[in-house]
Design a protein around this motif. Structure first.
Motif, mmCIF file in Angstrom:
data_model
loop_
_atom_site.group_PDB
_atom_site.id
_atom_site.type_symbol
_atom_site.label_atom_id
_atom_site.label_comp_id
_atom_site.label_asym_id
_atom_site.label_seq_id
_atom_site.Cartn_x
_atom_site.Cartn_y
_atom_site.Cartn_z
ATOM 1 N N SER A 182 43.745 37.673 33.445
ATOM 2 C CA SER A 182 42.643 38.303 32.200
ATOM 3 C C SER A 182 42.836 37.895 30.608
ATOM 4 O O SER A 182 43.652 37.182 30.695
ATOM 5 C CB SER A 182 43.158 39.507 33.218
ATOM 6 N N CYS A 241 48.899 40.249 33.988
ATOM 7 C CA CYS A 241 47.530 40.136 34.669
ATOM 8 C C CYS A 241 46.429 39.059 35.002
ATOM 9 O O CYS A 241 46.306 38.062 34.532
ATOM 10 C CB CYS A 241 47.025 41.212 33.376
ATOM 11 N N THR A 288 44.357 36.827 39.008
ATOM 12 C CA THR A 288 43.780 37.418 40.067
ATOM 13 C C THR A 288 44.799 36.227 40.960
ATOM 14 O O THR A 288 45.147 34.823 40.162
ATOM 15 C CB THR A 288 42.927 37.248 40.349
ATOM 16 N N SER A 294 41.920 36.805 47.874
ATOM 17 C CA SER A 294 41.753 37.308 46.906
ATOM 18 C C SER A 294 42.748 38.351 46.592
ATOM 19 O O SER A 294 43.077 39.396 46.927
ATOM 20 C CB SER A 294 41.085 37.145 45.849
ATOM 21 N N ARG A 295 44.250 38.269 45.437
ATOM 22 C CA ARG A 295 45.012 39.451 45.316
ATOM 23 C C ARG A 295 44.862 40.048 44.318
ATOM 24 O O ARG A 295 45.392 38.858 42.990
ATOM 25 C CB ARG A 295 45.437 39.147 46.390
ATOM 26 N N ASN A 296 45.253 40.706 43.046
ATOM 27 C CA ASN A 296 45.858 40.893 41.506
ATOM 28 C C ASN A 296 46.793 40.922 41.623
ATOM 29 O O ASN A 296 47.591 41.429 42.027
ATOM 30 C CB ASN A 296 44.767 41.499 41.807
ATOM 31 N N HIS A 323 44.272 47.600 41.923
ATOM 32 C CA HIS A 323 42.904 47.445 41.915
ATOM 33 C C HIS A 323 42.614 48.669 41.101
ATOM 34 O O HIS A 323 41.410 48.382 40.460
ATOM 35 C CB HIS A 323 42.327 47.506 43.645
ATOM 36 N N SER A 363 38.557 43.463 36.574
ATOM 37 C CA SER A 363 39.580 42.242 37.880
ATOM 38 C C SER A 363 38.029 41.093 37.180
ATOM 39 O O SER A 363 38.490 39.912 38.006
ATOM 40 C CB SER A 363 39.723 42.830 39.076
ATOM 41 N N SER A 364 36.816 41.427 36.606
ATOM 42 C CA SER A 364 35.921 40.975 37.351
ATOM 43 C C SER A 364 36.194 39.547 36.003
ATOM 44 O O SER A 364 36.181 37.941 36.732
ATOM 45 C CB SER A 364 34.838 41.409 37.023
ATOM 46 N N SER A 376 39.613 37.510 35.752
ATOM 47 C CA SER A 376 40.776 36.763 36.065
ATOM 48 C C SER A 376 39.342 36.860 38.023
ATOM 49 O O SER A 376 39.728 35.957 37.646
ATOM 50 C CB SER A 376 41.735 38.122 36.708
ATOM 51 N N GLY A 377 39.034 38.070 38.265
ATOM 52 C CA GLY A 377 38.761 37.325 39.494
ATOM 53 C C GLY A 377 37.838 35.768 39.838
ATOM 54 O O GLY A 377 37.753 35.403 40.265
#
Ligand code: DP6
Length: 376
Positions: A33, A61, A63, A126-128, A132, A138-139, A141-142
């Motif tokens: 992130s 932080c 993803t 995917s996972r963070n 969540h 999360s946008s 890093s995602g």
């Protein structure tokens, strides 16, 4: 001196490729992130920022995304479901139908640059590293993780691609998914948005801050206090739109660009007090824009303000270089230099944790960018 060529949109269109050489494969990227020091708030089509922004890339932080791809035998016609793309999405092991529309929009925006999208069936897993529901966006890093996975496919089609082009195009694609995501490819300081004082800067992708950074900013810490772990009341997309008819828009975009110039000087000379003044002013200006838009809204919570006041008291009584910044939410990012970590950590645990939801907070620091985990 090396001349800097700034890439233009046409440079990102993949031409003359042959995806028949790929039957199947997978790529996994771990992507951080980022936290903006000068904020991006306001954009125009296609995902171009109204002002330049500067961010610290984070580390803890992140993803982690795996993209599995298998060659499709026939392209579905474009009227079929998912806009003609064939993909499934899993988040933390569970199939997520509700994530699909955002990814489909992203695919539509990037297809002209990576036309192989309809040549494959995709599974996105995917996972963070952060919860969540933590209120951490999360946008960034995602979307950057997904963009990097897609670039891994392009790299297979074009083995001669340089790392520089790979990163620039990954940032370019990530931007089309979420603006701030274009700042999550590399570290440690990233500038996005064309700016007269930043060589090589572009509205199309983020670049590493090009000048030498003072040691004061090495290993900078960001402890994120989770004040409100709920879903955001107002999405960034809506917030950006409200800048279109905002009475203070022009002034705000100018202020942000002026702050990029000032911050650029500060990053080189290491003046921490000036750094604090810019970073805190940026955070409050961002929220001031939300409070003065139509409709107006307040994303800070009472505990956000309590934390800010505590930070100001602590700074006044200790001369510490601790400061805060905010995202489009109630959580508080506490920034401080490596050299002060002991005192500040003591202060955070003894005085600030009580204002966090269930005492939740995340210790993060500046990181070096995305990492390829595997590619088969
Ligand atoms: C307040 O990048 O989430 O975090 O481009 O619509 O996806 P979209 O918005 P997004 O906006 C981030 C806004 C911010 C400030 C910043 O990160 O610069």
């Amino acid at each position: 001196m090396r001349k800097i060529f700034v890439l233009i949109e046409a440079d990102f269109i993949l031409e003359n490729y042959n995806s028949n050489s790929i039957k199947s494969g997978n790529a996994t990227w771990k992507t951080p992130s980022n936290i903006a020091l000068v904020k991006y708030w306001g954009k125009r089509d296609p995902q171009l920022p109204e002002n330049a922004s500067v961010s610290f890339t984070l580390d803890a932080c992140f993803t982690l995304t795996t993209l599995k791809y298998t060659k499709r035998h026939s392209k579905l016609n474009s009227e079929s479901h998912n806009g003609g793309y064939n993909f499934e999405v899993y988040f933390e092991g569970k199939k997520k139908e509700d994530f699909k529309p955002k990814i489909e929009t992203f695919f539509k925006r990037v297809e002209q640059y990576i036309p192989f999208l309809k040549d494959f069936n995709f599974i996105i897993e995917s996972r963070n590293s952060f919860p969540h529901s933590s209120g951490i966006a999360s946008s960034a890093s995602g979307m950057s993780a997904l963009a990097l996975c897609l670039m891994s496919i392009e790299k297979e089609l074009n083995l001669k691609m340089t790392d520089e082009y790979f990163n620039k195009k990954a940032s370019f694609l990530a931007r089309l998914g979420s603006g701030s995501a274009c700042r999550s490819i590399e570290g440690e300081l990233i500038v996005w948005g064309s700016h007269k004082d930043i060589k090589g800067s572009s509205n199309l992708f983020g670049i590493k801050y090009p000048n030498k950074v003072h040691d004061n900013f090495k290993n900078y810490h960001d402890t994120i206090l989770l004040v409100d772990e709920g879903e955001k009341q107002v999405s960034s997309t809506v917030g950006h739109k409200l800048m279109h008819k905002h009475p203070f828009a022009a002034q705000r975009f100018k202020q942000a660009n002026d702050n990029v110039s000032k911050l650029s000087e500060i990053l080189q000379n290491g003046e921490l007090k000036q750094f604090i003044a810019i970073v805190e002013s940026e955070a409050l200006s961002l929220h001031a824009m939300m409070m003065t838009s139509n409709p107006y809204f307040i994303l800070m919570k009472p505990n956000t303000l309590k934390i800010i006041n505590k930070i100001w008291e602590f700074r006044a009584s200790t001369n510490s270089n601790i400061c805060f910044t905010l995202d489009a939410g109630a959580n508080v990012h506490i920034l401080f230099p490596e050299i002060e970590k002991e005192e500040v950590n003591n202060f955070i645990t003894s005085e600030l944790i009580q204002y966090c939801q269930e005492n939740h907070y995340i210790c993060d620091r500046v990181g070096i960018g995305a990492k390829l985990v595997s590619n088969n």
